[in-house]
Design an enzyme around this catalytic site. Structure first.
Site, mmCIF file in Angstrom:
data_model
loop_
_atom_site.group_PDB
_atom_site.id
_atom_site.type_symbol
_atom_site.label_atom_id
_atom_site.label_comp_id
_atom_site.label_asym_id
_atom_site.label_seq_id
_atom_site.Cartn_x
_atom_site.Cartn_y
_atom_site.Cartn_z
ATOM 1 N N SER A 84 -14.077 9.666 0.935
ATOM 2 C CA SER A 84 -13.340 11.033 0.857
ATOM 3 C C SER A 84 -13.732 11.845 2.141
ATOM 4 O O SER A 84 -13.506 11.392 3.287
ATOM 5 C CB SER A 84 -13.857 11.845 -0.339
ATOM 6 N N HIS A 234 -10.490 8.496 -7.762
ATOM 7 C CA HIS A 234 -11.002 8.850 -6.385
ATOM 8 C C HIS A 234 -12.464 8.431 -6.394
ATOM 9 O O HIS A 234 -12.908 7.961 -5.358
ATOM 10 C CB HIS A 234 -10.976 10.287 -6.340
#
Length: 257
Positions: A84, A234
């Site tokens: 991320s 994610h």
């Protein structure tokens, strides 16, 4: 700046870089598996964990902090894995200092500016929790729950809530700097290229990497390969650490031949 870090394993150096509101511990499961093959360095990024605070959160500043860490550790080159926001730091490090990067692995983020503000509820909860001294984790979670519906997100944040000598609790990330410079975090200074071996890992159920990002990925990272981890979102490395570690190890090993 001297970043907080942890080392485990033996072999060629491999850096793991966490994401926004995280710490080096977030990649602990992945690190344990990869440490069977590499010397793994987990770092706390600036404004996170036990690393120093800074008013700058732009990716050039964060990448330079990681570069300085590598120099301090005597690492001329290393492979780098980032998740991320940490993936963006890793990409900026590779673009800015390609001579220091053996291979690059980017987990569930693209080299683009994101328009959607995904963390407003998190920031609202954190700010609400700091309006008075935090006396317990339970009290902090109760305040967070007024703003953050997902229990998993609250538990993730609470990992960075640390008890102080006076018995009160404080967040181990710099909420003020991260909120004030949030556009730098979602943004991306689109310039430069990295021509080394690169792997983009995507969680199959995540929308952080989409078909619309393919052109920019290929432009900035012309040697990029992609791999989708099935049945993950994610947080693919937390959901399937063994599978993610296998894919990363296979990529790095093939790259070294």
């Amino acid at each position: 700046m001297f970043l907080n870090y942890k080392i485990q394993g033996e072999g060629r150096p491999l850096l793991l870089i966490h994401g926004l509101f995280g710490s080096l511990d977030n990649l602990g499961g992945l690190a344990r598996v990869l440490a069977e093959h590499y010397t793994v360095y987990q770092v706390d990024l600036p404004n996170h964990g036990q690393s120093p605070r800074s008013q700058s959160v732009d990716y050039i500043s964060q990448a330079n902090a990681v570069k300085d860490f590598m120099t301090q550790q005597g690492l001329d080159r290393a492979s780098v894995v980032g998740h991320s926001m940490g993936g963006k730091v890793a990409m900026m490090l590779a673009i800015s200092h390609p001579e220091m990067i053996d291979q690059l692995v980017v987990m569930d983020i693209a080299p683009v500016a994101y328009q959607e503000r995904r963390h407003d509820a998190v920031l609202a909860g954190l700010n609400a929790s700091m309006r008075s001294p935090i006396t317990s984790r339970k009290a902090a979670e109760a305040i967070l729950s007024d703003h953050i519906l997902e229990p998993g997100v609250r538990q993730f944040l609470l990992k960075s809530l640390a008890k102080q000598d006076n018995g009160e609790f404080e967040w181990r990330f710099n909420v003020d700097a991260l909120e004030r410079n949030y556009d730098d975090i979602t943004g991306w200074p689109a310039s430069g290229h990295y021509h080394g071996d690169t792997l983009f890992l995507k969680g199959a159920d995540s929308d952080y990497i989409s078909a619309a990002h393919r052109e920019e990925i290929e432009r900035q990272f012309p040697q990029a390969k992609a791999h989708v981890i099935a049945n993950t979102g994610h947080w693919l490395h937390a959901e399937k650490p063994d599978a993610v570690a296998r894919v990363i190890t296979r990529f790095l090993t093939k790259s070294e031949r």
